[in-house]
Enzyme design. Structure first.
Site, PDB file in Angstrom:
ATOM      1  N   ASP A 192      48.068  22.507  65.709  1.00 32.85           N
ATOM      2  CA  ASP A 192      46.808  23.133  65.309  1.00 32.85           C
ATOM      3  C   ASP A 192      45.605  22.212  65.495  1.00 32.85           C
ATOM      4  O   ASP A 192      45.753  21.011  65.758  1.00 32.85           O
ATOM      5  CB  ASP A 192      46.899  23.609  63.849  1.00 32.85           C
ATOM      6  CG  ASP A 192      47.531  22.582  62.911  1.00 32.85           C
ATOM      7  OD1 ASP A 192      47.601  21.394  63.281  1.00 32.85           O
ATOM      8  OD2 ASP A 192      47.958  22.956  61.820  1.00 32.85           O
TER       9      ASP A 192
ATOM     10  N   ASN B 123      51.049  25.860  49.740  1.00 33.74           N
ATOM     11  CA  ASN B 123      51.306  27.303  49.627  1.00 33.74           C
ATOM     12  C   ASN B 123      52.388  27.767  50.611  1.00 33.74           C
ATOM     13  O   ASN B 123      52.565  28.957  50.822  1.00 33.74           O
ATOM     14  CB  ASN B 123      50.012  28.096  49.843  1.00 33.74           C
ATOM     15  CG  ASN B 123      49.402  27.838  51.215  1.00 33.74           C
ATOM     16  OD1 ASN B 123      50.027  27.215  52.068  1.00 33.74           O
ATOM     17  ND2 ASN B 123      48.194  28.322  51.440  1.00 33.74           N
TER      18      ASN B 123
ATOM     19  N   GLU C 216      48.799  30.714  57.319  1.00 32.72           N
ATOM     20  CA  GLU C 216      48.675  30.910  55.880  1.00 32.72           C
ATOM     21  C   GLU C 216      49.590  32.046  55.413  1.00 32.72           C
ATOM     22  O   GLU C 216      50.048  32.869  56.237  1.00 32.72           O
ATOM     23  CB  GLU C 216      47.213  31.237  55.548  1.00 32.72           C
ATOM     24  CG  GLU C 216      46.217  30.119  55.897  1.00 32.72           C
ATOM     25  CD  GLU C 216      46.204  28.969  54.873  1.00 32.72           C
ATOM     26  OE1 GLU C 216      47.253  28.656  54.289  1.00 32.72           O
ATOM     27  OE2 GLU C 216      45.125  28.365  54.701  1.00 32.72           O
TER      28      GLU C 216
HETATM   29  C1  GLP Z   1      47.819  20.860  56.888  1.00 31.22           C
HETATM   30  C2  GLP Z   1      48.241  20.977  58.373  1.00 31.22           C
HETATM   31  C3  GLP Z   1      49.719  21.127  58.478  1.00 31.22           C
HETATM   32  C4  GLP Z   1      50.350  20.090  57.565  1.00 31.22           C
HETATM   33  C5  GLP Z   1      50.151  20.531  56.142  1.00 31.22           C
HETATM   34  C6  GLP Z   1      50.521  19.482  55.117  1.00 31.22           C
HETATM   35  O1  GLP Z   1      46.865  21.760  56.493  1.00 31.22           O
HETATM   36  N1  GLP Z   1      47.619  22.021  59.091  1.00 31.22           N
HETATM   37  O2  GLP Z   1      50.135  20.969  59.821  1.00 31.22           O
HETATM   38  O3  GLP Z   1      51.723  19.990  57.807  1.00 31.22           O
HETATM   39  O4  GLP Z   1      48.849  21.054  55.943  1.00 31.22           O
HETATM   40  O5  GLP Z   1      49.580  18.463  55.074  1.00 31.22           O
HETATM   41  P1  GLP Z   1      49.872  17.068  54.390  1.00 31.22           P
HETATM   42  O6  GLP Z   1      50.948  16.446  55.172  1.00 31.22           O
HETATM   43  O7  GLP Z   1      48.569  16.324  54.459  1.00 31.22           O
HETATM   44  O8  GLP Z   1      50.295  17.370  52.988  1.00 31.22           O
END
Ligand code: GLP
Length: 251
Positions: free
Chosen positions: A67, A136, A143
């Site tokens: 992403d 979530n 989402e």
């Molecule tokens: C983000 C990213 C995801 C990631 C997730 C967890 O929003 N888009 O690809 O795996 O949320 O993030 P983190 O590893 O900072 O907890």
């Protein structure tokens, strides 16, 4: 689902790095599906260390990231392109033209989504897709409520996701409202999945994943139907999940 319980973030990162290194050793032209976020920082550090110590080569590796934020230029300090360059790409022998992320600055975002899907298709999908998990239950930026059949698309980020990611920006107002994400279908089509979770903040999503049903309200839950998925999670992330004699009760 194979579940590996580890004691700490450090141990999760080491085990995950070994998993990726093994993939590269088995097939030096692998397509790696990569993720950003705090969860994967330790793993990338270990991949870089391994590259220096053991000369693991990325010459023939191609990468597909999940992403990118809409509206952040490639060289914006908060873009996922910058994250990937800083954490991994600039430190290994991976030709930059073999690395791919959606372009969040594209003039026509619909066309950009189609371009990314075509790219995924032409490359043949990921041999291994690395994933973190949102609080979530989101994967990539898919989402809750996103169709399991989705392809690359533009998403409006939930307030909770913007809040969770605000720590990287000077204020919540600077967090982009939209992102481009690989769809759940493309993620699911990867040959192997490596899902990582660390810390109490992820415990609820992991409990719902392991104890609940496959449901579009919890995007990560579709992965229960994948035939080659490994979850590496630390004790905190597994703290709300019941365990029986070392085997989690629900798989
Ligand atoms: C983000 C990213 C995801 C990631 C997730 C967890 O929003 N888009 O690809 O795996 O949320 O993030 P983190 O590893 O900072 O907890």
């Amino acid at each position: 689902m194979k579940i590996i319980e580890v004691l700490s973030y450090e141990e999760m990162s080491t085990k995950a790095a070994n998993f990726i290194i093994q993939q590269i050793n088995q097939d030096p032209s692998s397509v790696l599906g990569l993720a950003t976020g705090e969860t994967t920082l330790g793993l990338y550090k270990k991949l870089v260390q391994d590259h220096y110590l053991n000369n693991t080569s990325y010459q023939n590796i191609r990468t597909l990231n999940l992403d990118e934020y809409v509206g952040l230029a490639e060289n914006d300090p908060q873009s996922y392109r910058t994250y990937m360059n800083n954490q991994l790409f600039n430190h290994v022998d991976l030709p930059i033209q073999q690395t791919h992320l959606p372009d969040g600055m594209a003039k026509n975002l619909v066309e950009e989504c189609l371009r990314y899907d075509e790219l995924i298709y032409n490359i043949g999908g990921a041999d291994i897709q690395l994933l973190g998990i949102g609080q979530n239950g989101h994967i990539g930026f898919n989402e809750p409520g996103t169709s399991f059949q989705s392809n690359t698309h533009v998403v409006e980020l939930m307030d909770s996701t913007r809040k969770a990611n605000a720590r990287y920006f000077s204020s919540i107002n600077d967090v982009p409202t939209h992102a481009i994400t690989m769809g759940i279908q493309s993620i699911f089509n990867s040959k192997k999945i490596l899902l990582l979770a660390s810390g109490h903040k992820k415990a609820n999503a992991i409990e719902r994943l392991l104890n609940g049903k496959v449901n579009e309200d919890l995007p990560v839950s579709i992965l229960k139907n994948h035939e080659d998925i490994t979850l590496i999670a630390d004790r905190e992330a597994l703290s709300l999940t019941k365990k029986n004699d070392g085997i989690y009760s629900t798989y």
